[in-house]
Design a protein around this motif. Structure first.
Motif, PDB file in Angstrom:
ATOM      1  N   ASN A  71     -46.154  53.274  14.083  1.00 57.29           N
ATOM      2  CA  ASN A  71     -46.642  54.628  13.673  1.00 57.29           C
ATOM      3  C   ASN A  71     -48.213  54.879  14.276  1.00 57.29           C
ATOM      4  O   ASN A  71     -48.954  55.350  13.367  1.00 57.29           O
ATOM      5  CB  ASN A  71     -46.537  54.913  12.107  1.00 57.29           C
ATOM      6  CG  ASN A  71     -45.171  54.870  11.755  1.00 57.29           C
ATOM      7  OD1 ASN A  71     -44.159  55.757  12.163  1.00 57.29           O
ATOM      8  ND2 ASN A  71     -44.765  54.499  10.484  1.00 57.29           N
ATOM      9  N   SER A  86     -49.642  55.429   7.873  1.00 57.08           N
ATOM     10  CA  SER A  86     -49.142  54.784   6.613  1.00 57.08           C
ATOM     11  C   SER A  86     -48.732  55.496   5.258  1.00 57.08           C
ATOM     12  O   SER A  86     -49.090  56.878   5.578  1.00 57.08           O
ATOM     13  CB  SER A  86     -50.197  53.497   6.192  1.00 57.08           C
ATOM     14  OG  SER A  86     -51.302  54.283   5.595  1.00 57.08           O
ATOM     15  N   GLY A  87     -47.879  55.103   4.815  1.00 52.62           N
ATOM     16  CA  GLY A  87     -47.315  55.886   3.409  1.00 52.62           C
ATOM     17  C   GLY A  87     -45.780  56.060   3.637  1.00 52.62           C
ATOM     18  O   GLY A  87     -45.170  55.265   4.401  1.00 52.62           O
ATOM     19  N   THR A  88     -45.422  57.060   3.255  1.00 52.60           N
ATOM     20  CA  THR A  88     -43.893  57.554   3.184  1.00 52.60           C
ATOM     21  C   THR A  88     -43.475  58.198   4.421  1.00 52.60           C
ATOM     22  O   THR A  88     -43.439  59.532   4.624  1.00 52.60           O
ATOM     23  CB  THR A  88     -43.654  58.449   1.987  1.00 52.60           C
ATOM     24  OG1 THR A  88     -44.081  57.736   0.868  1.00 52.60           O
ATOM     25  CG2 THR A  88     -41.977  58.492   1.782  1.00 52.60           C
ATOM     26  N   ILE A  89     -43.315  57.313   5.499  1.00 54.08           N
ATOM     27  CA  ILE A  89     -43.137  57.801   6.812  1.00 54.08           C
ATOM     28  C   ILE A  89     -41.909  57.137   7.209  1.00 54.08           C
ATOM     29  O   ILE A  89     -41.553  55.826   7.316  1.00 54.08           O
ATOM     30  CB  ILE A  89     -44.140  57.316   7.889  1.00 54.08           C
ATOM     31  CG1 ILE A  89     -45.609  57.726   7.179  1.00 54.08           C
ATOM     32  CG2 ILE A  89     -43.858  58.099   9.148  1.00 54.08           C
ATOM     33  CD1 ILE A  89     -46.740  57.224   8.016  1.00 54.08           C
ATOM     34  N   VAL A  90     -41.021  57.887   7.797  1.00 52.64           N
ATOM     35  CA  VAL A  90     -39.892  57.295   8.565  1.00 52.64           C
ATOM     36  C   VAL A  90     -40.477  57.365  10.184  1.00 52.64           C
ATOM     37  O   VAL A  90     -40.161  56.104  10.664  1.00 52.64           O
ATOM     38  CB  VAL A  90     -38.517  58.405   8.616  1.00 52.64           C
ATOM     39  CG1 VAL A  90     -37.512  57.693   9.345  1.00 52.64           C
ATOM     40  CG2 VAL A  90     -38.103  58.330   7.109  1.00 52.64           C
ATOM     41  N   SER A  91     -40.607  58.243  10.586  1.00 57.41           N
ATOM     42  CA  SER A  91     -41.342  58.184  11.835  1.00 57.41           C
ATOM     43  C   SER A  91     -41.997  59.723  11.932  1.00 57.41           C
ATOM     44  O   SER A  91     -41.599  60.575  11.461  1.00 57.41           O
ATOM     45  CB  SER A  91     -40.238  58.344  12.844  1.00 57.41           C
ATOM     46  OG  SER A  91     -39.413  59.262  13.208  1.00 57.41           O
ATOM     47  N   TYR A  93     -50.410  66.430   8.875  1.00 61.60           N
ATOM     48  CA  TYR A  93     -51.467  65.319   8.088  1.00 61.60           C
ATOM     49  C   TYR A  93     -52.794  65.245   8.963  1.00 61.60           C
ATOM     50  O   TYR A  93     -52.527  65.206  10.409  1.00 61.60           O
ATOM     51  CB  TYR A  93     -51.044  64.256   7.821  1.00 61.60           C
ATOM     52  CG  TYR A  93     -49.704  64.196   6.810  1.00 61.60           C
ATOM     53  CD1 TYR A  93     -48.461  64.283   7.453  1.00 61.60           C
ATOM     54  CD2 TYR A  93     -49.927  64.333   5.453  1.00 61.60           C
ATOM     55  CE1 TYR A  93     -47.400  64.665   6.592  1.00 61.60           C
ATOM     56  CE2 TYR A  93     -48.815  64.497   4.760  1.00 61.60           C
ATOM     57  CZ  TYR A  93     -47.534  64.776   5.253  1.00 61.60           C
ATOM     58  OH  TYR A  93     -46.506  64.762   4.211  1.00 61.60           O
ATOM     59  N   ILE A 106     -44.334  64.958  10.639  1.00 59.43           N
ATOM     60  CA  ILE A 106     -43.144  64.311  10.301  1.00 59.43           C
ATOM     61  C   ILE A 106     -41.916  65.259  10.780  1.00 59.43           C
ATOM     62  O   ILE A 106     -40.832  64.958  11.381  1.00 59.43           O
ATOM     63  CB  ILE A 106     -43.042  63.698   8.847  1.00 59.43           C
ATOM     64  CG1 ILE A 106     -44.085  62.674   8.643  1.00 59.43           C
ATOM     65  CG2 ILE A 106     -41.859  63.287   8.621  1.00 59.43           C
ATOM     66  CD1 ILE A 106     -44.189  62.030   7.201  1.00 59.43           C
ATOM     67  N   GLN A 164     -47.140  60.072  -0.108  1.00 59.22           N
ATOM     68  CA  GLN A 164     -48.375  60.291   0.491  1.00 59.22           C
ATOM     69  C   GLN A 164     -48.421  59.698   1.959  1.00 59.22           C
ATOM     70  O   GLN A 164     -47.800  58.585   2.137  1.00 59.22           O
ATOM     71  CB  GLN A 164     -49.511  59.634  -0.155  1.00 59.22           C
ATOM     72  CG  GLN A 164     -49.530  60.379  -1.718  1.00 59.22           C
ATOM     73  CD  GLN A 164     -50.412  61.861  -1.280  1.00 59.22           C
ATOM     74  OE1 GLN A 164     -50.689  62.155  -0.302  1.00 59.22           O
ATOM     75  NE2 GLN A 164     -50.583  62.440  -2.343  1.00 59.22           N
ATOM     76  N   VAL A 165     -48.838  60.325   2.824  1.00 63.55           N
ATOM     77  CA  VAL A 165     -49.256  59.970   4.314  1.00 63.55           C
ATOM     78  C   VAL A 165     -50.802  59.818   4.405  1.00 63.55           C
ATOM     79  O   VAL A 165     -51.516  60.788   4.374  1.00 63.55           O
ATOM     80  CB  VAL A 165     -48.569  60.837   5.351  1.00 63.55           C
ATOM     81  CG1 VAL A 165     -48.819  60.436   6.467  1.00 63.55           C
ATOM     82  CG2 VAL A 165     -46.937  60.920   4.997  1.00 63.55           C
TER      83      VAL A 165
END
Length: 117
Positions: free
Chosen positions: A76, A25-30, A106, A99, A1-2
Motif C-alpha cells: 500500500n 495504513s488502516g482498514t485497507i483492502v487495496s 484520503y 479505495i 480509518q485510513v
C-alpha cells in the motif's frame, strides 16, 4: 480509518533528485488509485502524478519526463522519483489515495521539498 504518511522530502540543489514515499495504513483492502499533488506558497494545489492499481500513470505537464510515479500494491505504498529538480518544484507534496472510485479519498500530511542552491 485510513492514514497516509509521506516521507523523503528535503532540501536539494537544482538538477538533483529526491524520492518520496507514501505508506497507507488502516482498514485497507487495496487502493484503487494513488496520486501525488503539490502546493507552492500562494498557489493552488496541483496534480503531479497519478497511478491506478493496474499501473496506468498520468503526469502533470510540468513534470513529464522528469518525475516517475510507481507503487507497491502489497505494501500500500506509492513512490515519486523526482529527477532534474528545478526551483519551481519547491512545494509541499501531498499523497492522495482512493479505495473506491468517485469518492473524496484520503490525504497525507504533506512533506516539504525545497529546490535551492
Amino acid at each position: 480509518q485510513v492514514q497516509l504518511v509521506e516521507s523523503g522530502g528535503g532540501l536539494v540543489q537544482p538538477g538533483g533528485s529526491l524520492r518520496l514515499s507514501c505508506v497507507g495504513s488502516g482498514t485497507i483492502v487495496s487502493f484503487y488509485a494513488m496520486a501525488w499533488y503539490r502546493q507552492a506558497p500562494g498557489k493552488q494545489r496541483e496534480l503531479v502524478a497519478t497511478i491506478t492499481r493496474g499501473g496506468n500513470t498520468d503526469y502533470g505537464d510540468s513534470v513529464k519526463g522528469r518525475f516517475t510515479i510507481s507503487r507497491d500494491n502489497a505494501k500500500n505504498t506509492v513512490y515519486l522519483q523526482m529527477n532534474s529538480l528545478k526551483p519551481e518544484d519547491t512545494a509541499v507534496y501531498y499523497c492522495h489515495a482512493k479505495i473506491i472510485p468517485n469518492t473524496p479519498g484520503y490525504w497525507g500530511q504533506g512533506t516539504q521539498v525545497t529546490v535551492s542552491s
